[in-house]
Design a protein around this motif. Sequence first.
Motif, short mmCIF file in Angstrom:
data_model
loop_
_atom_site.label_atom_id
_atom_site.label_comp_id
_atom_site.label_asym_id
_atom_site.label_seq_id
_atom_site.Cartn_x
_atom_site.Cartn_y
_atom_site.Cartn_z
N MET A 48 61.10 21.39 -19.93
CA MET A 48 60.01 20.97 -19.44
C MET A 48 59.80 21.59 -17.98
N VAL A 49 58.51 22.11 -17.65
CA VAL A 49 58.46 22.64 -16.24
C VAL A 49 57.15 22.26 -15.72
N TYR A 50 57.46 21.38 -14.42
CA TYR A 50 56.45 20.88 -13.62
C TYR A 50 56.16 21.81 -12.58
N CYS A 51 54.84 22.30 -12.66
CA CYS A 51 54.26 23.19 -11.60
C CYS A 51 52.79 23.11 -11.39
N THR A 52 52.15 24.14 -10.71
CA THR A 52 50.93 24.12 -10.40
C THR A 52 50.51 25.29 -11.75
N ILE A 87 56.62 12.74 -6.95
CA ILE A 87 56.53 13.77 -6.31
C ILE A 87 55.49 14.53 -6.02
N THR A 88 55.00 15.10 -5.09
CA THR A 88 53.80 15.78 -4.63
C THR A 88 54.05 17.07 -4.44
N LEU A 89 52.93 18.09 -5.03
CA LEU A 89 53.07 19.49 -4.71
C LEU A 89 52.11 19.74 -3.50
N LEU A 96 50.28 32.86 -4.71
CA LEU A 96 49.24 32.31 -5.57
C LEU A 96 50.13 31.14 -6.32
N GLY A 97 49.68 29.84 -6.00
CA GLY A 97 50.18 28.68 -6.92
C GLY A 97 51.51 28.23 -6.20
N SER A 98 52.09 28.83 -5.14
CA SER A 98 53.48 28.24 -4.79
C SER A 98 53.26 26.97 -4.08
N ALA A 99 54.51 26.38 -4.21
CA ALA A 99 54.23 24.73 -3.82
C ALA A 99 55.64 24.29 -3.23
N GLN A 100 55.41 23.50 -1.98
CA GLN A 100 56.42 22.93 -1.60
C GLN A 100 56.51 21.56 -2.39
#
Length: 313
Positions: A48-52, A87-89, A96-100
């Motif tokens: 499972m991958v959590y991402c934008t 968690i909050t991105l 593009l799409g990169s998140a802390q």
Amino acid sequence: MILADFLVFDEKGLYCRYGDFYIDPQQPAERAVVSHAHGDHACPGNHMVYCTAPTASLMRARLSKNAARQFVIHSYHQPFDIGGVQITLIPAGHILGSAQVLMEYQNTRYVYTGDIKFQDDPTCEAVEVVRADVLITETTFADPAISHPAAESEIEKLNSSMHNVLLGAYALGKSQRLISLINTYCPERTVLLHHSILPLTRIYDEYSYSPGKYLPYNRKLMKSPGQGFVYIVPPLTFDCYFRAKGVLRVFASGWERLQRQNDLELYISDHADWQDILHLVELSQPTEIWTLHGKGEHLKEYFKGKLPVKILL
């Protein structure tokens, strides 16, 4: 209260034992929060991958069926829970799409920056800074001796002549930023893209972060001398053209070692430099700093007696 073991490294990578998930694991994991789609952060085979959404699209383009068994897509600023950790991105400004990754647990805020960039870049979401109790920051260029020049002034070096240019760059993120910079600051030049960069750039178009005009590589065009073509190629292709004639060999990077033996230096980085990191610390107001992805020794010395700095890796 800050938990010293909230994040630890094990054989798979950076692990949050309190939520039972990994952040940017180096080996396949059951649950992975992925900050962005570069290969050193987005490994194949996670369950499972959590991402934008853009990160998921880019991972699918690069890794195909091995990108993940399941993607759990979240927008920026949309809190979600994994194992009791909220968690909050947050936009990182890297590509593009990169998140802390902001992790809140027992009233403590842990912020993992991933790779982060403060320079302006119209091809991705602008970086945002949030308050942190613990700032977990990259230190790729965390050296007082390093200061990234403005990308605009660097790209204008290509205006010094109309020789065709073989321009080496990372396929994802750097290439799209270069297309935008060339379109804006070198309008008389025409960008040609290596075939491996085309599908990634089309994803930028799909998410309304179009970098500007470009054409697929055409060998006949590059054979026409003095026409102002810029052929953007990935690093391996660039290395294969070490004897290329009739073109200027240029590589876009913040690393000095990658500028050697080229016809022109082009210092364009997609990472924070020393002053950027100090600015990040000032704005986020952490109680502690944890470092990774580089060398944290300079930060530890700089904040000695003022702020605890722990080097995770």
